[in-house]
Design a protein around this motif. Structure first.
Motif, PDB file in Angstrom:
ATOM      1  N   GLU A  91      13.087  72.421  54.444  1.00 27.58           N
ATOM      2  CA  GLU A  91      12.030  73.050  54.007  1.00 27.58           C
ATOM      3  C   GLU A  91      11.496  72.736  52.694  1.00 27.58           C
ATOM      4  OE1 GLU A  91      10.455  77.567  53.589  1.00 27.58           O
ATOM      5  OE2 GLU A  91      11.715  77.064  54.903  1.00 27.58           O
ATOM      6  N   ARG A  92      10.436  72.173  52.414  1.00 21.67           N
ATOM      7  CA  ARG A  92       9.681  71.888  51.150  1.00 21.67           C
ATOM      8  C   ARG A  92       8.431  72.403  50.904  1.00 21.67           C
ATOM      9  NH1 ARG A  92      12.364  67.265  52.912  1.00 21.67           N
ATOM     10  NH2 ARG A  92      13.637  66.170  51.261  1.00 21.67           N
ATOM     11  N   ASP A  93       7.988  72.556  49.693  1.00 23.04           N
ATOM     12  CA  ASP A  93       6.509  72.954  49.460  1.00 23.04           C
ATOM     13  C   ASP A  93       5.641  71.783  49.188  1.00 23.04           C
ATOM     14  OD1 ASP A  93       3.998  74.148  48.749  1.00 23.04           O
ATOM     15  OD2 ASP A  93       4.890  75.316  47.190  1.00 23.04           O
ATOM     16  N   VAL A  94       5.608  71.113  50.406  1.00 21.94           N
ATOM     17  CA  VAL A  94       5.108  69.491  50.520  1.00 21.94           C
ATOM     18  C   VAL A  94       3.645  69.580  49.811  1.00 21.94           C
ATOM     19  CG1 VAL A  94       3.911  67.863  52.018  1.00 21.94           C
ATOM     20  CG2 VAL A  94       6.103  69.317  52.236  1.00 21.94           C
ATOM     21  N   LEU A  95       2.843  70.343  49.644  1.00 21.96           N
ATOM     22  CA  LEU A  95       1.430  70.363  49.000  1.00 21.96           C
ATOM     23  C   LEU A  95       1.612  70.558  47.308  1.00 21.96           C
ATOM     24  CD1 LEU A  95      -0.879  72.197  51.355  1.00 21.96           C
ATOM     25  CD2 LEU A  95      -0.422  69.592  50.958  1.00 21.96           C
ATOM     26  N   ARG A  96       2.836  71.126  46.989  1.00 21.95           N
ATOM     27  CA  ARG A  96       2.951  71.074  45.632  1.00 21.95           C
ATOM     28  C   ARG A  96       3.750  69.885  44.866  1.00 21.95           C
ATOM     29  NH1 ARG A  96       6.352  75.906  42.488  1.00 21.95           N
ATOM     30  NH2 ARG A  96       5.148  75.487  40.738  1.00 21.95           N
ATOM     31  N   GLY A  97       4.214  69.078  45.764  1.00 17.34           N
ATOM     32  CA  GLY A  97       4.878  68.000  45.325  1.00 17.34           C
ATOM     33  C   GLY A  97       6.343  68.074  45.032  1.00 17.34           C
ATOM     34  N   CYS A  98       7.047  67.025  44.638  1.00 17.12           N
ATOM     35  CA  CYS A  98       8.354  67.113  44.019  1.00 17.12           C
ATOM     36  C   CYS A  98       8.497  67.431  42.620  1.00 17.12           C
ATOM     37  CB  CYS A  98       9.171  65.977  44.489  1.00 17.12           C
ATOM     38  SG  CYS A  98      10.614  65.742  43.856  1.00 17.12           S
ATOM     39  N   PRO A  99       9.346  68.230  42.249  1.00  7.40           N
ATOM     40  CA  PRO A  99       9.351  68.265  40.670  1.00  7.40           C
ATOM     41  C   PRO A  99       9.878  67.485  39.919  1.00  7.40           C
ATOM     42  CG  PRO A  99      10.714  70.065  41.591  1.00  7.40           C
ATOM     43  CD  PRO A  99       9.951  69.308  43.009  1.00  7.40           C
ATOM     44  N   GLN A 161       9.010  60.716  48.707  1.00  3.45           N
ATOM     45  CA  GLN A 161       8.087  60.640  47.541  1.00  3.45           C
ATOM     46  C   GLN A 161       6.754  60.384  47.958  1.00  3.45           C
ATOM     47  OE1 GLN A 161       8.747  62.089  44.755  1.00  3.45           O
ATOM     48  NE2 GLN A 161      10.936  62.572  45.465  1.00  3.45           N
ATOM     49  N   GLY A 162       6.536  59.337  48.544  1.00  5.57           N
ATOM     50  CA  GLY A 162       5.300  58.939  49.327  1.00  5.57           C
ATOM     51  C   GLY A 162       4.617  59.888  50.144  1.00  5.57           C
ATOM     52  N   GLY A 163       5.315  60.653  50.828  1.00 10.29           N
ATOM     53  CA  GLY A 163       4.927  61.852  51.472  1.00 10.29           C
ATOM     54  C   GLY A 163       4.245  62.757  50.947  1.00 10.29           C
ATOM     55  N   TYR A 164       4.924  63.301  49.881  1.00 11.46           N
ATOM     56  CA  TYR A 164       4.419  64.092  49.103  1.00 11.46           C
ATOM     57  C   TYR A 164       2.928  63.801  48.367  1.00 11.46           C
ATOM     58  CZ  TYR A 164       8.611  66.830  48.213  1.00 11.46           C
ATOM     59  OH  TYR A 164       9.690  67.685  48.410  1.00 11.46           O
ATOM     60  N   VAL A 165       2.552  62.579  48.075  1.00 10.57           N
ATOM     61  CA  VAL A 165       1.712  61.828  47.477  1.00 10.57           C
ATOM     62  C   VAL A 165       0.494  61.868  48.752  1.00 10.57           C
ATOM     63  CG1 VAL A 165       0.343  59.914  46.620  1.00 10.57           C
ATOM     64  CG2 VAL A 165       2.607  60.576  45.874  1.00 10.57           C
ATOM     65  N   LEU A 166       0.539  61.571  49.738  1.00 12.63           N
ATOM     66  CA  LEU A 166      -0.244  61.540  50.877  1.00 12.63           C
ATOM     67  C   LEU A 166      -0.593  63.071  51.387  1.00 12.63           C
ATOM     68  CD1 LEU A 166       1.554  58.739  53.046  1.00 12.63           C
ATOM     69  CD2 LEU A 166      -0.521  58.674  51.730  1.00 12.63           C
TER      70      LEU A 166
END
Length: 195
Positions: A91-99, A161-166
């Motif tokens: 589980e991640r807050d994908v739309l917030r991105g990686c800190p 990391q790229g998934g967060y950006v997309l």
């Protein structure tokens, strides 16, 4: 916002972590830190030498938290493939991105060797741990012997990391999920069938 038992220095660190994630280093002013933390004026300088010292404490905490979360999943039960899958699907807050990933895009963090060090160390640790898991999978016959553990580890980190950006660009976690599914399909052991 913070528990009553949290010390002033903890509130300052947590506030700085959040602000760095949201606004970056330049956008994280001492005033914003004090407002978010509820700390009195002068508190920051009582506990820390200044903004760079507080930012370093916050970045270290963020890096430690990311490492602990990844370690828990990557050291959990299951085959090497299942542990990589658990990491990718956690589980991640994908739309917030990686800190931590966000910090790599901050020119002020990258330009400062001390601020950059915890970020580099965390990403290096993650790649090394993933490479070890791939090597375990090669030894057990789950992964093809031709796979290079370091290259696959870099691909896993790049996919996340790229998934967060997309996802952020599209405003939907669907792009992140698609990248994860694609990588898992490429890594799936030949006898895995439909997972």
């Amino acid at each position: 916002m913070y528990s009553a038992g949290m010390s002033t220095s903890e509130r300052l660190i947590e506030s700085t972590r959040e602000l760095l994630w949201e606004r970056g280093y330049v956008g994280t002013s001492p005033k914003a830190i004090l407002e978010r933390s509820g700390a009195g004026q002068g508190s920051m300088y009582h506990h820390f030498k200044g903004k760079p010292d507080l930012a370093l404490a916050a970045i270290r905490r963020t890096a430690e938290e990311m490492r602990a979360t990844a370690k828990e999943v990557l050291s959990g039960p299951g085959t090497p493939y299942e542990r990589v899958e658990a990491y990718l699907r956690r589980e991640r807050d994908v739309l917030r991105g990686c800190p931590v990933g966000r910090l790599t895009m901050d020119p002020d963090v990258i330009a400062d060797e001390a601020l950059r060090a915890p970020v580099d160390e965390t990403l290096d640790w993650l790649r090394e741990r993933l490479a070890q898991i791939v090597e375990e999978g090669k030894e057990s016959g789950e992964f093809a012997p031709s796979l290079d553990g370091e290259e696959i580890a870099a691909t896993v980190v790049a996919t996340v990391q790229g998934g967060y950006v997309l996802a952020r660009a599209s405003g939907s976690p669907a792009a992140f999920d698609a990248a994860v599914r694609g990588l898992l399909a490429l890594l799936a052991p030949p006898n895995a069938g439909n997972r």
